[in-house]
Scaffold this active site. Sequence first.
Site, short mmCIF file in Angstrom:
data_model
loop_
_atom_site.label_atom_id
_atom_site.label_comp_id
_atom_site.label_asym_id
_atom_site.label_seq_id
_atom_site.Cartn_x
_atom_site.Cartn_y
_atom_site.Cartn_z
N ASP A 38 55.70 13.27 56.65
CA ASP A 38 55.39 12.99 55.25
C ASP A 38 54.37 11.86 55.24
O ASP A 38 54.10 11.23 56.27
CB ASP A 38 56.64 12.62 54.45
N TYR A 139 48.02 23.08 39.44
CA TYR A 139 49.14 23.33 40.34
C TYR A 139 49.35 24.83 40.53
O TYR A 139 49.47 25.33 41.65
CB TYR A 139 50.40 22.68 39.78
N THR A 174 64.29 18.56 41.36
CA THR A 174 63.68 17.68 42.35
C THR A 174 62.93 16.55 41.64
O THR A 174 62.70 16.59 40.43
CB THR A 174 62.70 18.46 43.23
#
Length: 240
Positions: A38, A139, A174
């Site tokens: 990450d 997106y 999330t």
Amino acid sequence: MSGELEGRVALVTGAGRGIGAAVAAALEREGATVVRTDIAGTDVVLDVRDEAAVARVVAETAEQHGRLDIVVPNAGVAFVKPLTETSLAEWRELMAINLDGVFVTAREAAKVMAQAGKGSIVNIASVTGLRSAPLIGAYGASKHGVVGLTKTLGAELRDFGVRVNCVCPGFAGTDMVSSHEQELTDAIGMPVQDVINARQGRLGTAEEIADTVLFLASDRASFCTSGAYVMDGGLYGALV
């Protein structure tokens, strides 16, 4: 099902939280050695916008562990803005992570896997990669690209023993969704949670998405490639 990935090596990008963290945990639970990457907060720091760094991490993973069986290019970002108000700089920044990053990660993994004659790449797309996505159009466009990339790469790699699939989740509980909840609520003039409940029943969970990734990564999905697997509580099929 315990231990079905014993002895295999997996690489997950964007594994610091959310779907990536859940996927890494699921793969590890089934016995895989997982390299978590990450931009921060994981053992391996990786910015997927850096082509050379991605190539290096993929190569080092395969070299250090002697193999590379599963790769999940998960790193992604989002913002809420109509396309007519989106700048080219904003568009390019999002594409650099959501599409270019997936492409480079999958490309480098494919080279290693094709040489070995086996492997599974599971991309993280979205239901917005299959239908229109007002207010998150950049997106959605990036995820349309991920779906197309998955289909083509899967076809190219089939005869090399490498499978390429993607999952297309709906709204999930999330950080990415919660961080934009108020913006979406303001933009549509009603609580976005009400829309989610009406269209897909509830928020999905990162663990549910991870379970689908786990299936596609495993030998149980040996006849699956170039597929885009929807998991959205019926959102994609909703007529209203």
